[in-house]
Write a protein that holds these residues in place. Structure first.
Motif, PDB file in Angstrom:
ATOM      1  N   LYS A 180      45.104 -27.395   3.971  1.00  0.00           N
ATOM      2  CA  LYS A 180      44.436 -27.579   5.253  1.00  0.00           C
ATOM      3  C   LYS A 180      43.178 -26.726   5.257  1.00  0.00           C
ATOM      4  CE  LYS A 180      44.980 -27.647  10.265  1.00  0.00           C
ATOM      5  NZ  LYS A 180      45.928 -27.526  11.415  1.00  0.00           N
ATOM      6  N   ILE A 181      42.061 -27.333   5.622  1.00  0.00           N
ATOM      7  CA  ILE A 181      40.777 -26.635   5.638  1.00  0.00           C
ATOM      8  C   ILE A 181      40.345 -26.399   7.079  1.00  0.00           C
ATOM      9  CG2 ILE A 181      38.325 -26.807   5.065  1.00  0.00           C
ATOM     10  CD1 ILE A 181      39.102 -28.357   2.566  1.00  0.00           C
ATOM     11  N   PHE A 182      40.033 -25.150   7.378  1.00  0.00           N
ATOM     12  CA  PHE A 182      39.520 -24.778   8.692  1.00  0.00           C
ATOM     13  C   PHE A 182      38.022 -24.523   8.561  1.00  0.00           C
ATOM     14  CE2 PHE A 182      43.958 -23.609   8.597  1.00  0.00           C
ATOM     15  CZ  PHE A 182      44.447 -23.941   9.853  1.00  0.00           C
ATOM     16  N   ASN A 183      37.231 -25.382   9.172  1.00  0.00           N
ATOM     17  CA  ASN A 183      35.787 -25.170   9.227  1.00  0.00           C
ATOM     18  C   ASN A 183      35.445 -24.524  10.560  1.00  0.00           C
ATOM     19  OD1 ASN A 183      34.879 -26.433   6.753  1.00  0.00           O
ATOM     20  ND2 ASN A 183      35.443 -28.390   7.664  1.00  0.00           N
ATOM     21  N   ILE A 184      34.854 -23.336  10.523  1.00  0.00           N
ATOM     22  CA  ILE A 184      34.503 -22.624  11.754  1.00  0.00           C
ATOM     23  C   ILE A 184      33.011 -22.330  11.690  1.00  0.00           C
ATOM     24  CG2 ILE A 184      35.057 -20.680  13.254  1.00  0.00           C
ATOM     25  CD1 ILE A 184      37.740 -20.451  11.768  1.00  0.00           C
ATOM     26  N   PHE A 185      32.209 -23.078  12.473  1.00  0.00           N
ATOM     27  CA  PHE A 185      30.768 -23.100  12.304  1.00  0.00           C
ATOM     28  C   PHE A 185      30.028 -23.065  13.641  1.00  0.00           C
ATOM     29  CE2 PHE A 185      31.888 -24.467   8.123  1.00  0.00           C
ATOM     30  CZ  PHE A 185      30.767 -24.327   7.310  1.00  0.00           C
ATOM     31  N   ASN A 186      28.746 -22.765  13.547  1.00  0.00           N
ATOM     32  CA  ASN A 186      27.814 -22.983  14.637  1.00  0.00           C
ATOM     33  C   ASN A 186      27.836 -24.481  14.967  1.00  0.00           C
ATOM     34  OD1 ASN A 186      25.391 -23.556  16.110  1.00  0.00           O
ATOM     35  ND2 ASN A 186      24.435 -21.717  15.287  1.00  0.00           N
ATOM     36  N   GLY A 187      27.836 -24.826  16.248  1.00  0.00           N
ATOM     37  CA  GLY A 187      27.938 -26.210  16.656  1.00  0.00           C
ATOM     38  C   GLY A 187      26.820 -27.114  16.167  1.00  0.00           C
ATOM     39  N   ILE A 188      25.670 -26.536  15.771  1.00  0.00           N
ATOM     40  CA  ILE A 188      24.562 -27.378  15.305  1.00  0.00           C
ATOM     41  C   ILE A 188      24.894 -28.069  13.983  1.00  0.00           C
ATOM     42  CG2 ILE A 188      22.854 -25.911  16.450  1.00  0.00           C
ATOM     43  CD1 ILE A 188      22.059 -24.885  13.669  1.00  0.00           C
ATOM     44  N   TYR A 189      25.925 -27.583  13.302  1.00  0.00           N
ATOM     45  CA  TYR A 189      26.294 -28.170  12.014  1.00  0.00           C
ATOM     46  C   TYR A 189      27.389 -29.227  12.134  1.00  0.00           C
ATOM     47  CZ  TYR A 189      23.742 -24.152  10.176  1.00  0.00           C
ATOM     48  OH  TYR A 189      22.778 -23.216   9.907  1.00  0.00           O
ATOM     49  N   LYS A 190      27.763 -29.583  13.339  1.00  0.00           N
ATOM     50  CA  LYS A 190      28.884 -30.500  13.547  1.00  0.00           C
ATOM     51  C   LYS A 190      28.714 -31.804  12.770  1.00  0.00           C
ATOM     52  CE  LYS A 190      31.261 -33.152  17.129  1.00  0.00           C
ATOM     53  NZ  LYS A 190      31.370 -33.427  18.590  1.00  0.00           N
ATOM     54  N   ASN A 191      27.568 -32.448  12.911  1.00  0.00           N
ATOM     55  CA  ASN A 191      27.368 -33.734  12.233  1.00  0.00           C
ATOM     56  C   ASN A 191      27.306 -33.577  10.721  1.00  0.00           C
ATOM     57  OD1 ASN A 191      27.381 -35.224  14.598  1.00  0.00           O
ATOM     58  ND2 ASN A 191      25.184 -35.020  14.916  1.00  0.00           N
ATOM     59  N   ARG A 192      26.777 -32.469  10.261  1.00  0.00           N
ATOM     60  CA  ARG A 192      26.752 -32.216   8.809  1.00  0.00           C
ATOM     61  C   ARG A 192      28.174 -32.099   8.271  1.00  0.00           C
ATOM     62  NH1 ARG A 192      21.991 -29.558  10.414  1.00  0.00           N
ATOM     63  NH2 ARG A 192      20.197 -29.954   9.063  1.00  0.00           N
TER      64      ARG A 192
END
Length: 226
Positions: A180-192
């Motif tokens: 299971k991969i947890f991506n925790i990012f700035n919201g500007i990268y959502k589409n990327r």
């Protein structure tokens, strides 16, 4: 279950200081990642994903040779009972090179089409108008079907796109059958991230499941699954 946590992604390029390690969303994503890691540290791997592409080659080399995580990241990590030994650092330039090699080895796969880079209706990234060709010299583009059956460019000439780089990152750490991969990012990268997951599942036949958490500039948090 093997758990991979990508958190704290930030840019080294000084021209993108708002996306550096002191950026609000970047630091919040790091803190959330450390908290997530602490929930099951025996079965989890905490990855700090560093964007080092937009700097000079020599500076990048020195950075990798003597890299230290940002002070605010280290401070929160220590106060959470962990050290740099609990963190693995992944540099975007290294994964970029790996993704380029993957296309070279697999460009004849049926899923990949090679087209003229000047062909119309090619989607290069989220901000498609910004992602213009960097040179007028005719070259080839490598495309796959996007999530809406559009022609999604994964590599322009020698240059891998962000979707392929992210897909390669996910594949690099999906070493277990049950991941299971947890991506925790700035919201500007959502589409990327969305396109990266699509390319990962399409090109790498990846079967990891994803939990994606995004922070905006005022602290709101959104969680999605893929």
């Amino acid at each position: 279950m093997n758990k991979i946590i990508f958190a704290g992604h930030y840019c080294i390029n000084e021209e993108l200081v708002e996306l550096g390690s002191n950026g609000f969303s970047e630091y919040e994503s790091w803190k959330e990642g450390v908290r997530k890691f602490s929930e099951d540290d025996e079965n989890s791997k905490l990855i700090l994903w560093v964007n080092d592409i937009g700097i000079e080659k020599e500076k990048r080399k020195k950075l990798k040779e003597s890299y230290k995580i940002p002070e605010n990241y280290a401070y929160f990590l220590k106060n959470s009972g962990y050290s740099i030994d609990n963190v693995e650092v992944a540099f975007e330039s290294s994964v970029r090179n790996k993704s380029s090699t993957f296309i070279k080895k697999n460009k004849k796969k049926d899923i990949i089409d090679v087209v003229n880079s000047s062909e119309s209706n090619l989607i290069r990234c989220v901000e498609n108008k910004i992602c213009e060709l960097e040179a007028s010299i005719p070259q080839k583009s490598y495309v796959i079907l996007g999530p809406n059956n559009e022609k999604l460019v994964v590599k322009d000439g020698p240059n891998p796109k962000c979707n392929l780089i992210l897909a390669t990152l996910f594949d690099t750490y999906s070493t277990e059958v049950d991941t299971k991969i947890f991506n925790i990012f700035n919201g500007i990268y959502k589409n990327r991230i969305t396109l990266g997951i699509h390319v990962y599942k399409s090109l790498y036949s990846g079967n990891s499941v994803f939990e994606n958490t995004y922070f905006d500039f005022i602290g709101n948090k959104a969680v999605e699954y893929a």
